[in-house]
Write an enzyme that holds these catalytic residues in place. Structure first.
Site, short mmCIF file in Angstrom:
data_model
loop_
_atom_site.label_atom_id
_atom_site.label_comp_id
_atom_site.label_asym_id
_atom_site.label_seq_id
_atom_site.Cartn_x
_atom_site.Cartn_y
_atom_site.Cartn_z
N LYS A 74 13.11 -1.57 20.39
CA LYS A 74 13.50 -2.46 19.35
C LYS A 74 14.43 -2.31 18.24
CE LYS A 74 9.59 -4.88 21.53
NZ LYS A 74 8.61 -3.96 21.92
N ARG A 75 15.47 -1.71 18.48
CA ARG A 75 16.41 -1.10 17.67
C ARG A 75 17.28 -2.58 17.15
NH1 ARG A 75 13.18 2.55 17.95
NH2 ARG A 75 14.19 4.81 18.10
#
Lengths: 270, 270
Positions: free
Chosen positions: B93-94
């Site tokens: 979830k960057r």
């Protein structure tokens, strides 16, 4: 670190400067590459050179993660090297479902002992709240970022006529207080800055985008400072890569000093 | 991995199961704690036991990061251990400004050689596009997540009457195609699932939330499958922690087999 301690540091150093440690092997002076841990050596010298002018340091976690396990060790050494009276920010932009955010919080607050971590709001309350359960630790929530892509969603107008970033600020007031939450507001967002300051008069704002991205320190300071300081203005590349030669630390100190001296003027006017 | 290869694997194994490797020291069977690298030993046995029933594996990066440098080594060993014909997802979830997202992309696509990474959309185009410049690599963009906090912002109605998650799907059509982008759509979002499938008929959807969170595999499959498969349905805790005893791998295989056999029914109906 407590709200009060951070405020005190700002007035003690006459600075609300945050130095961004976006340290990369292909950007640091080449004479450091012979060191055992070139990035740590670079960070160490940057910290030593700028510590009188800065109240906060912000390692950009991507730059350490890109190096694999050794990057994680470099990050640990860097955070251990920083004095306890500076505010430390893990610029990680994390955010996931509750039990996963809990693990990220442990990674940054317990293993690495950062004071704060930047968090993305898209997944909502249960992705942010686990970071708020740690004593004297802070969430720095993305609200209105300095990059071009901010236009894609953050400015989207909702049914009540307000933009999404404002909804993020309002909704998150239910999750924490000015004593454990800050917001990322880009320095390129002057038009919105004054209104945001009205919405959250007491909160600290972490402000990237001064310098390279075109934000004005003067304008941001005039609008954003409050009686406790209330701002952390970040500069990364402008300071740490001021010179790519052996004098890089001296050049970094000079850039940090210029910003700090300008900040002193604005703080003295409060 | 190419779109076609993934589709072929799905029909070869009669499965669109993704096994989530949310492996934590306080959850794995205690007899493994005497191993040199307990998490890797756990992952290895889970992979061996489930490989016939799964087409994808998804290490949850938070769980490795929380262990510091050694966690990063465990992650590397895990990805190296996975066979080349399974699709690998770094659930990270960057998302950050361009040059930083570029570093995250290098970390997951080059250093670790994952096929894909989950990305958060809040910072917009320049935070996502750097991940799309790598050959045969994928962005899995958060659209409508399965957690409660999704209510906070993802469902916000915009001026055109559409919810934010739909805007995310529409806007991101300009950034990539069904051959390098997927979307995270929670299994708890049945009501929205059919409409999303209409919007993006060809894209793969990564679906968490079946099982523990209450999503129905049957309903999701009936709505979500397309002629190429088009779904990756994730189960993490339901499989890997099916037993906390020495028979954990056998129990995991059994859970994975039950899901795979149900998936075969839906695939055979296509």
């Amino acid at each position: 670190m407590h709200y009060k301690q951070l405020s005190q540091q700002i007035f003690k150093k006459s600075s609300y400067l945050c130095v961004g440690l976006d340290s990369a092997l292909d950007k640091i002076p080449s004479h450091l590459l012979k060191e055992k841990d070139p990035i740590f050596e670079f960070n160490k010298q940057i910290i030593d050179a700028t510590i009188d002018f800065a109240v906060a340091y912000k390692p950009n976690i991507a730059f350490y993660e890109a190096l694999g396990p050794s990057g994680w060790e470099t990050l640990q050494k860097t955070i251990d090297y920083l004095p306890k009276d500076v505010f430390t920010i893990a610029d990680a932009k994390r955010g996931d479902i509750g039990n996963t955010s809990q693990m990220y919080a442990k990674a940054f607050f317990e293993s690495l002992n950062f004071d704060s971590v930047t968090v993305a709001p898209y997944m909502g309350s249960d992705s942010v709240k686990p970071f708020l359960t740690f004593e004297e630790k802070w969430v720095i929530l993305l609200a209105l970022t300095s990059n071009e892509g901010a236009q894609d969603f953050q400015f989207e107008e909702l049914q009540n006529g307000k933009p999404l970033y404002e909804k993020v600020i309002e909704q998150s007031q239910n999750w924490g207080s000015h004593e454990n939450m800050m917001y990322v507001i880009g320095a390129t967002r002057n038009e919105q800055f004054a209104h945001i300051r009205q919405l959250i008069p007491k909160h600290f704002l972490l402000v990237p985008g001064v310098g390279a991205q075109g934000g004005s320190l003067k304008e941001i300071s005039e609008i954003g400072l409050n009686k406790d300081g209330g701002l952390l203005v970040n500069s990364s590349r402008g300071i740490i890569y001021a010179s790519s030669e052996k004098d890089f630390a001296k050049a970094a100190a000079q850039e940090a000093r210029v910003l700090q001296e300008e900040m002193k003027v604005y703080l003295d006017q409060l």
